[in-house]
Design a protein around this motif. Structure first.
Motif, PDB file in Angstrom:
ATOM      1  N   ASN A 176      -2.317  -0.554   3.140  1.00 27.29           N
ATOM      2  CA  ASN A 176      -1.091  -1.207   3.608  1.00 27.29           C
ATOM      3  C   ASN A 176      -1.353  -2.704   3.671  1.00 27.29           C
ATOM      4  N   ARG A 208      -0.506  -6.586   4.246  1.00 24.49           N
ATOM      5  CA  ARG A 208       0.390  -7.369   5.100  1.00 24.49           C
ATOM      6  C   ARG A 208       0.410  -8.814   4.612  1.00 24.49           C
ATOM      7  N   ASN A 252       3.019  -6.577  -3.537  1.00 25.08           N
ATOM      8  CA  ASN A 252       2.190  -6.931  -2.382  1.00 25.08           C
ATOM      9  C   ASN A 252       0.715  -6.656  -2.676  1.00 25.08           C
TER      10      ASN A 252
END
Length: 605
Positions: A433, A435, A493
């Motif tokens: 994940n 960020r 991302n």
């Protein structure tokens, strides 16, 4: 328990730093203000006494001195208000400094904690603890503490006055106060004293789950699910409901008794006054008794106000103590110990020697006697089912946690003997994940190496296959991403995260499911970026997509915290074990996806 409460209060004053004297000054001024606020009631009684005496004599000029008492009442009222205002100014200044210091100290301490702490404590919960509890403490010090001081001082002054004029009527007023204290203790003491801690925990959990729920709303809308799909959020609401309604139900009888007792003073006062009035021997005694009764009638609302202030201030004190203890719990978390004899890694090799590890608070081990070696410049892949221990093993290399048994070595040195900054310089970690900060794309990539030039950032972005992202953004590298800016897809991302890792140029690369949220196009771009990122580096790759690890020098298959198979791709297929089954299933999925795509294209034609 008493020592704990005193410690919480002492810690609260400690957070104020050099301005703790403002809190003391505030308490002193609030106490004086409270005493002065009682004097106008006495002055008003003197005014009534003089007027009644003048009316009896038929000469109102005899009440001329009542004006003097009236002005005294006004003066003491104004002085009381002024002192209370100054007390609030002092308490607010101290409260602002206390709340600021609480947040600063908590944030400074948090950055020293290992990364594993944040995987077990959600951002919503930490924000709730630090921000809201500091605010609670600020509110208590700014507003409730001066009131609490006044509530403590007032009973002394009130009880003294109750016995000045007529001790019998004074006892009538004192009995309800004593009974109300009993009900107040029932509300604030016993099991209810620990209520605030459980209530705040439930509130924090609900806040954490609410954040997760809001983040998952797109999934809920797409699949037309309800709130009950999020069982954790629903359970958190029920837990909060249990504390909130449970406390209200528990306090309903004591609170009812408290209010009835306080407002029922006249039930004792009036009959007692009538009995004393009928038993009085002369007109003078009756007149004095009547005047005393007027005083107690005027003064009774003061007693009621006093007890209500004590009740509300006590509740806020309980909340403030809980708030301080919760922030203190964060400050008590220990950073990972650093060795006094710090060593430098000799190379970029990684070795696990008989490593066992259990997560804090868990009963079952996450890893059981795991041993493997990754030579300098080699690529190793960790595969296995969710919860098998592969991500846990990877997280022990950069010291997200410290092992309980065995050793983790980087460059031949135990990671516990390497300085924290030196260890982090050795490792680039690409999370599952990713960020991004609410900042420019340039600063997001440069986060891994703040001193990098714009040209170096651009080269890293190109190596991470980010050219198409930069070209389509309105301001290129200077485009704000995140809230208030441009949002990127999960795969995009990941490419930005890879650019960060490339810019850092660390000798050890850990890729934790780096293609997990990428579509086919982004996965292809990420695979190209891997070539630039991992060339000549020591690589540990965690992946579910087995196609990404076929060329690994070694594949470790994890199961229930142990390494159950090891070897390269061809060797594991020959073993016809767990990895071979995983590969066969993976190939079946690919064939199914390709077949589905072909049929769709045929139907479209």
């Amino acid at each position: 328990m008493s020592k704990k409460k005193n410690a919480e209060l002492s810690r609260m004053w400690g957070f104020a730093g050099k301005r703790h004297w403002l809190t003391i000054a505030s308490c002193i001024l609030a106490g004086i203000s409270t005493v002065l606020s009682i004097i106008p009631f006495v002055c008003i009684w003197f005014v009534i006494r003089d007027i009644l005496y003048a009316m009896k004599k038929g000469d109102l000029s005899l009440a001329a001195s009542s004006g003097h008492y009236a002005w005294l009442a006004v003066a003491f009222s104004l002085l009381s208000i002024l002192l209370y205002f100054v007390a609030l100014c002092c308490s607010h200044l101290a409260a602002f400094r206390t709340a600021t210091n609480m947040k600063k100290e908590a944030m400074h301490h948090i950055v020293t904690l290992p990364l594993g702490y944040f995987s077990q404590n959600a951002s919503g919960r930490l924000r709730k603890i630090i921000d809201d509890n500091a605010g609670l403490t600020e509110g208590f010090l700014a507003h409730q503490l001066p009131d609490l001081t006044g509530a403590v001082v007032m009973p002394v002054a009130v009880i003294s006055l109750l016995f000045v004029f007529d001790w019998r009527l004074g006892i009538c007023c004192l009995i309800p106060l004593a009974i109300s204290v009993f009900f107040l203790k029932k509300m604030m003491g016993g099991d209810n004293a620990d209520f605030m801690s459980g209530y705040m925990t439930a509130l924090e959990n609900m806040n954490k789950e609410a954040v997760e729920f809001v983040r998952g709303i797109p999934v809920v809308k797409v699949f037309q699910q309800t709130i009950y799909s999020f069982k954790n959020f629903h359970a958190a609401i029920e837990e909060y409901k249990k504390y909130a309604s449970g406390y209200a139900i528990c306090c309903r009888i004591p609170l009812t008794g408290f209010n009835i007792t306080l407002n029922g003073t006249f039930i004792l006062l009036i009959p007692t006054a009538l009995m004393l009035f009928s038993a009085a021997s002369g007109q003078a005694d009756r007149q004095k008794l009547f005047l005393d009764f007027l005083f107690y009638s005027l003064f009774t609302p003061v007693c009621t106000t006093m007890m209500n202030r004590i009740m509300f201030a006590s509740e806020q004190l309980m909340a403030a103590k809980s708030a301080v203890s919760r922030i203190e719990a964060i400050l008590q978390e220990k950073p990972l110990k650093e060795s006094n004899t710090q060593k430098q890694p000799k190379d970029a090799s990684v070795v696990f020697e008989d490593v066992s590890f259990t997560y804090p608070g868990a009963k079952k081990k996450a890893l059981y006697h795991v041993s493997f070696e990754v030579p300098d410049g080699k690529k190793i892949a960790l595969v296995g089912a969710s919860g098998s221990g592969k991500s846990t093993a990877a997280s022990l290399i950069p010291r997200f946690y410290d092992v309980q048994e065995g050793d983790v070595l980087v460059g031949g040195v135990d990671v516990r003997e390497i300085a924290k900054n030196d260890l982090m310089d050795q490792i680039a970690f690409v999370f599952q994940n990713t960020r991004l900060f609410n900042d420019t794309l340039l600063e997001n990539i440069r986060a891994s190496r703040p001193d990098a030039t714009r040209e170096e950032v651009m080269r890293a972005a190109e190596a991470a296959q980010c050219q198409d992202i930069i070209e389509r953004l309105p301001n290129g590298l200077d485009t704000i991403v995140g809230s208030g800016g441009t949002y990127l897809s999960g795969g995009e991302n990941q490419r930005i995260a890879l650019a960060r890792a490339i810019l850092k140029d660390a000798p050890i690369i850990i890729l934790d499911e780096a293609t997990a949220f990428a579509d086919a196009e982004n996965e292809h771009q990420i695979q190209l970026a891997f070539e630039g990122l991992t060339s000549g580096k020591t690589v540990l790759m965690i992946a579910h997509r087995l196609s990404t690890i076929q060329d690994a020098d070694m594949i470790l298959v994890f199961g229930d915290g142990k390494i159950i198979e090891r070897g390269n791709h061809d060797e594991l297929l020959k073993q016809n074990g767990v990895y071979a089954s995983m590969w066969k299933e993976y190939q079946t999925q690919i064939i199914w996806k390709v077949g589905t795509t072909v049929r769709k294209e045929e139907n479209h034609d």
